[in-house]
Design a protein around this motif. Structure first.
Motif, PDB file in Angstrom:
ATOM      1  N   TYR A  73     -59.130  45.268  40.686  1.00  0.00           N
ATOM      2  CA  TYR A  73     -59.428  43.903  41.390  1.00  0.00           C
ATOM      3  C   TYR A  73     -58.227  43.700  41.924  1.00  0.00           C
ATOM      4  O   TYR A  73     -58.165  43.296  43.277  1.00  0.00           O
ATOM      5  CB  TYR A  73     -60.188  42.947  40.449  1.00  0.00           C
ATOM      6  N   TYR A  74     -57.230  43.347  41.268  1.00  0.00           N
ATOM      7  CA  TYR A  74     -55.885  42.751  41.851  1.00  0.00           C
ATOM      8  C   TYR A  74     -55.140  43.528  42.529  1.00  0.00           C
ATOM      9  O   TYR A  74     -54.404  43.140  43.653  1.00  0.00           O
ATOM     10  CB  TYR A  74     -55.251  42.047  40.693  1.00  0.00           C
ATOM     11  N   ASP A  76     -56.379  45.650  44.623  1.00  0.00           N
ATOM     12  CA  ASP A  76     -57.201  45.669  45.930  1.00  0.00           C
ATOM     13  C   ASP A  76     -56.526  44.444  46.923  1.00  0.00           C
ATOM     14  O   ASP A  76     -56.403  44.618  47.944  1.00  0.00           O
ATOM     15  CB  ASP A  76     -58.479  45.496  46.020  1.00  0.00           C
ATOM     16  N   LYS A  77     -56.135  43.365  45.882  1.00  0.00           N
ATOM     17  CA  LYS A  77     -55.866  42.020  46.928  1.00  0.00           C
ATOM     18  C   LYS A  77     -54.381  41.941  46.827  1.00  0.00           C
ATOM     19  O   LYS A  77     -53.837  40.958  47.321  1.00  0.00           O
ATOM     20  CB  LYS A  77     -56.228  41.084  45.711  1.00  0.00           C
ATOM     21  N   LEU A 221     -56.166  38.719  54.238  1.00  0.00           N
ATOM     22  CA  LEU A 221     -56.084  39.061  52.925  1.00  0.00           C
ATOM     23  C   LEU A 221     -55.173  37.881  52.204  1.00  0.00           C
ATOM     24  O   LEU A 221     -55.625  37.472  51.134  1.00  0.00           O
ATOM     25  CB  LEU A 221     -55.017  40.155  52.693  1.00  0.00           C
ATOM     26  N   GLU A 224     -57.481  34.929  51.918  1.00  0.00           N
ATOM     27  CA  GLU A 224     -58.658  34.960  50.865  1.00  0.00           C
ATOM     28  C   GLU A 224     -57.910  34.796  49.485  1.00  0.00           C
ATOM     29  O   GLU A 224     -58.631  34.131  48.455  1.00  0.00           O
ATOM     30  CB  GLU A 224     -59.235  36.622  50.925  1.00  0.00           C
ATOM     31  N   ASN A 225     -56.785  35.291  49.480  1.00  0.00           N
ATOM     32  CA  ASN A 225     -56.359  35.055  47.743  1.00  0.00           C
ATOM     33  C   ASN A 225     -55.807  33.819  47.640  1.00  0.00           C
ATOM     34  O   ASN A 225     -55.800  33.135  46.665  1.00  0.00           O
ATOM     35  CB  ASN A 225     -54.785  36.133  47.962  1.00  0.00           C
ATOM     36  N   GLY A 233     -61.431  35.704  40.528  1.00  0.00           N
ATOM     37  CA  GLY A 233     -61.028  37.205  40.511  1.00  0.00           C
ATOM     38  C   GLY A 233     -61.303  37.800  38.944  1.00  0.00           C
ATOM     39  O   GLY A 233     -62.174  38.952  39.061  1.00  0.00           O
ATOM     40  N   LYS A 379     -62.639  47.829  48.654  1.00  0.00           N
ATOM     41  CA  LYS A 379     -62.932  47.763  47.352  1.00  0.00           C
ATOM     42  C   LYS A 379     -62.860  48.938  46.394  1.00  0.00           C
ATOM     43  O   LYS A 379     -63.444  49.039  45.480  1.00  0.00           O
ATOM     44  CB  LYS A 379     -64.315  47.243  47.221  1.00  0.00           C
TER      45      LYS A 379
END
Length: 445
Positions: A73-74, A76-77, A221, A224-225, A233, A379
């Motif tokens: 997940y992280y 991706d971010k 991005l 969103e973060n 998250g 994703k």
């Protein structure tokens, strides 16, 4: 490369570009192979009973269950201009895993060794999970089987060397394969030291020799973060299991039975071979340690076979499709595991491992190739992390029930765990035929 976004149509990469982006798996598998071939031996040397081995091994799947979805997940971010999206995680995991590999064989007690397995496995997972997403990030769909196959090749080569290291150090270089009661032999210790250096060097090769495509909209991005808290998250990471694409759901069942079989093999091959073929259950005996070293050779053989089988799988996939090829490979693995029951000569175990190696090559590549074709670009790491649930859940199930089954139904004879594993691979092979696969490689054949 820097001007192409991850969401854009990606160009084909050269062989050497794919080589560089996959090379880190050589080191990652060094760590995993040393763990898989030697941890049961370390645990038994430090006083573990056979029925407690699955519980002690729980560290591996549980850390994967926790770490991989979060890291996926992280990653991706994440975007760091100099380091990219996945490579920061490669580097951090490699440093931590190298430290753990140096400490593990020096554990003074069973519970410290069990704790170090948690640390080591968690660190390896930090590096490994983003590598799966890396192929989806960097390669167009028609090159993904090749990308995952090259990863499988490096996994095989790394595992061959790591698995046979104790045998080589003992028989070729004169390192001691014996130690006082409750201590780990020098042959095992130095194998872990070499593995730690190899892990770090190989992963950093990929970090320094690969560039990543930036996100489509970096400012979006960042926004969103900034709006998404840490706990949001984490919650999204673990809720992904309820939002899986259809292909991912189907592959989940295939993965469950495949990795149940693998975990049975990793836990029980050493006690099965030392008892069923070498005729000893005493971890302090010379015969036991000879058998345990030979298990390392066996694991080296199946990984060596996997390294070369990985290059054949994309070619076979053009004719049988990815899911048909996967079924054939899993059946080969089943035959290999079950055949060990009928063998009395240790040298013949090499032939059993050929089938296992073919299955291992396919497990490491074809499910990921099928899955990456069904996932959205933005994703990829997230879903690859969620997909890991179906690697670690079967291992947790195996750890919970295999000891009970062996004790209550098979007089604690470890060889039957390998037969159960072979049966599980047959079931996984049948289920693979029901996967919906956007198989462009077969369409292009």
């Amino acid at each position: 490369m820097d001007n192409i976004s991850i969401a854009s149509e990606k160009p084909k990469l050269s062989f050497w570009e794919i080589w560089n982006m996959s090379f880190g798996f050589l080191g990652i598998q060094f760590g995993f192979a040393l763990q898989n071939a030697n941890v049961s031996r370390i645990f038994e040397t430090l006083g573990a009973e056979k029925e407690s081995l699955p519980i002690l091994w729980l560290a591996a799947p549980v850390t994967g269950l926790i770490v991989q979805p979060i890291i996926g997940y992280y990653s991706d971010k994440t975007w760091i201009p100099k380091w990219g999206r996945r490579r920061p995680f490669f580097a951090i995991g490699a440093i931590l895993a190298t430290i753990a590999l140096f400490i593990m064989p020096n554990s003074p007690s069973l519970w410290i060794a069990a704790g170090m397995l948690w640390v080591m496995d968690g660190s390896i997972n930090v590096s490994m999970e983003p590598f799966r997403a890396f192929v989806g990030d960097m390669l167009p769909n028609e090159q993904r089987s090749k990308g995952f196959a090259l990863q499988a090749f490096f996994i095989g080569i790394g595992a061959v060397v790591a698995s046979v290291l104790p045998y080589v150090l003992t028989n070729w270089l004169g390192f001691s394969n014996e130690a006082p009661d409750g201590q780990i032999p020098d042959s095992v210790k130095w194998s872990f030291y070499i593995g730690g250096v190899a892990f770090l060097a190989a992963v950093m090769w990929t970090v320094f020799n690969t560039k990543e495509y930036p996100p489509e909209d970096i400012e979006k991005l960042k926004k969103e973060n900034s709006e998404r808290g840490v706990f949001t998250g984490l919650a999204e990471s673990f809720m992904g299991i309820f939002k899986m694409p259809k292909t991912m759901v189907q592959l989940a069942f295939v993965q469950f039975f495949s990795w149940f079989a693998l975990f049975a093999m990793w836990i029980y091959t050493t006690p099965a071979v030392t008892e069923h073929i070498y005729g000893t259950t005493d971890p302090k005996s010379i015969l036991y340690n000879e058998g345990a070293n030979w298990v390392g050779v066996m694991f080296g053989v199946y990984n060596g076979v996997a390294a070369f089988a990985a290059f054949l799988l994309p070619k076979l996939s053009k004719y049988f499709g990815r899911k048909g090829t996967h079924m054939i490979a899993l059946f080969c693995g089943a035959a290999g595991l079950i055949s060990i029951f009928y063998i009395s000569d240790p040298n013949l175990l090499v032939f059993s491992m050929i089938g296992v190696g073919i299955a291992w090559a396919s497990i490491l590549s074809l499910p990921y190739a099928m899955l990456s074709s069904a996932l959205p670009f933005d994703k990829m790491g997230y879903y690859m992390g969620v997909f890991n649930f179906f690697i670690v859940i079967p291992q947790i199930v195996a750890a919970g029930i295999l000891g009970f089954i062996l004790k209550n139904f098979f007089s604690n004879d470890a060889i039957y765990a390998l037969i159960i594993g072979g049966t599980s691979l047959i079931l996984a092979g049948i289920l693979s035929l029901f996967v919906t696969d956007d198989d462009k490689e077969k369409q292009l054949a």
